[in-house]
Design a protein around this motif. Sequence first.
Motif, PDB file in Angstrom:
ATOM      1  N   LEU A  11       0.852  -1.179   0.000  1.00  0.00           N
ATOM      2  CA  LEU A  11       0.000   0.000   0.000  1.00  0.00           C
ATOM      3  C   LEU A  11       0.891   1.232   0.000  1.00  0.00           C
ATOM      4  O   LEU A  11       1.799   1.346   0.838  1.00  0.00           O
ATOM      5  N   ARG A  38      -0.773  -6.590 -15.122  1.00  0.00           N
ATOM      6  CA  ARG A  38      -1.571  -6.209 -13.961  1.00  0.00           C
ATOM      7  C   ARG A  38      -3.047  -6.360 -14.281  1.00  0.00           C
ATOM      8  O   ARG A  38      -3.467  -6.282 -15.435  1.00  0.00           O
ATOM      9  N   GLY A  40      -6.486  -4.693 -12.715  1.00  0.00           N
ATOM     10  CA  GLY A  40      -7.155  -3.794 -11.792  1.00  0.00           C
ATOM     11  C   GLY A  40      -8.547  -4.285 -11.470  1.00  0.00           C
ATOM     12  O   GLY A  40      -9.070  -5.183 -12.133  1.00  0.00           O
ATOM     13  N   PRO A  41      -9.193  -3.679 -10.475  1.00  0.00           N
ATOM     14  CA  PRO A  41     -10.548  -4.078 -10.083  1.00  0.00           C
ATOM     15  C   PRO A  41     -11.517  -3.985 -11.258  1.00  0.00           C
ATOM     16  O   PRO A  41     -11.651  -2.918 -11.870  1.00  0.00           O
ATOM     17  N   PRO A  88      -3.478   6.295  -8.339  1.00  0.00           N
ATOM     18  CA  PRO A  88      -4.532   5.352  -7.928  1.00  0.00           C
ATOM     19  C   PRO A  88      -4.902   4.352  -9.033  1.00  0.00           C
ATOM     20  O   PRO A  88      -5.222   3.198  -8.741  1.00  0.00           O
ATOM     21  N   GLU A  89      -4.820   4.765 -10.285  1.00  0.00           N
ATOM     22  CA  GLU A  89      -5.162   3.855 -11.379  1.00  0.00           C
ATOM     23  C   GLU A  89      -4.115   2.769 -11.598  1.00  0.00           C
ATOM     24  O   GLU A  89      -4.318   1.858 -12.410  1.00  0.00           O
ATOM     25  N   THR A  91      -3.412   0.781  -9.248  1.00  0.00           N
ATOM     26  CA  THR A  91      -3.846  -0.245  -8.310  1.00  0.00           C
ATOM     27  C   THR A  91      -4.244  -1.522  -9.038  1.00  0.00           C
ATOM     28  O   THR A  91      -4.933  -1.473 -10.062  1.00  0.00           O
ATOM     29  N   GLY A  92      -3.828  -2.651  -8.496  1.00  0.00           N
ATOM     30  CA  GLY A  92      -4.196  -3.933  -9.070  1.00  0.00           C
ATOM     31  C   GLY A  92      -3.289  -5.041  -8.580  1.00  0.00           C
ATOM     32  O   GLY A  92      -2.370  -4.797  -7.784  1.00  0.00           O
ATOM     33  N   GLN A 122      -0.219  -7.784  -4.704  1.00  0.00           N
ATOM     34  CA  GLN A 122      -1.186  -6.682  -4.697  1.00  0.00           C
ATOM     35  C   GLN A 122      -0.470  -5.340  -4.554  1.00  0.00           C
ATOM     36  O   GLN A 122       0.363  -5.168  -3.652  1.00  0.00           O
ATOM     37  N   THR A 124      -1.609  -1.379  -4.088  1.00  0.00           N
ATOM     38  CA  THR A 124      -2.720  -0.465  -3.833  1.00  0.00           C
ATOM     39  C   THR A 124      -2.170   0.938  -3.661  1.00  0.00           C
ATOM     40  O   THR A 124      -1.307   1.179  -2.813  1.00  0.00           O
ATOM     41  N   SER A 126      -3.350   4.550  -2.733  1.00  0.00           N
ATOM     42  CA  SER A 126      -4.480   5.233  -2.132  1.00  0.00           C
ATOM     43  C   SER A 126      -3.998   6.153  -1.019  1.00  0.00           C
ATOM     44  O   SER A 126      -3.030   5.854  -0.321  1.00  0.00           O
TER      45      SER A 126
END
Length: 127
Positions: A11, A38, A40-41, A88-89, A91-92, A122, A124, A126
Amino acid sequence: DVQLQASGGGLVQPGGSLRPSCGASGLPSEDYAIAWFRQGPGKGREAVSCVDKVENNTYYADSVKGRFTISRDNAKNTVSLQMNSLKPEDTGVYYCAADLSLGRRTIATIPRLYEHWGQGTQVTVSS
């Protein structure tokens, strides 16, 4: 058996850095293409950065150019991804992948072209 072990995710706040690493074992030679993907969500798996088998030609997704750097150490059978100015983009789950059969100078960005995959780490980003 070929095994890829990814580590080094975590993180981090926007603007921060991470350096995930992937160790490869069981590969019969040092001549393999390797890549970071990667997912991502809610997204598909995309190529982030790739290195070809022998020439060390590299590929970076447009979204990470200038921020990410891939490096491989053939003596240690490792590949790292230095990720700076994280967003933030970014993230994944980050996966490393390797393949022995790709051409000498082939840069492959399609997941199904890679035979061997690590378990993912992972990342993240944020605040």
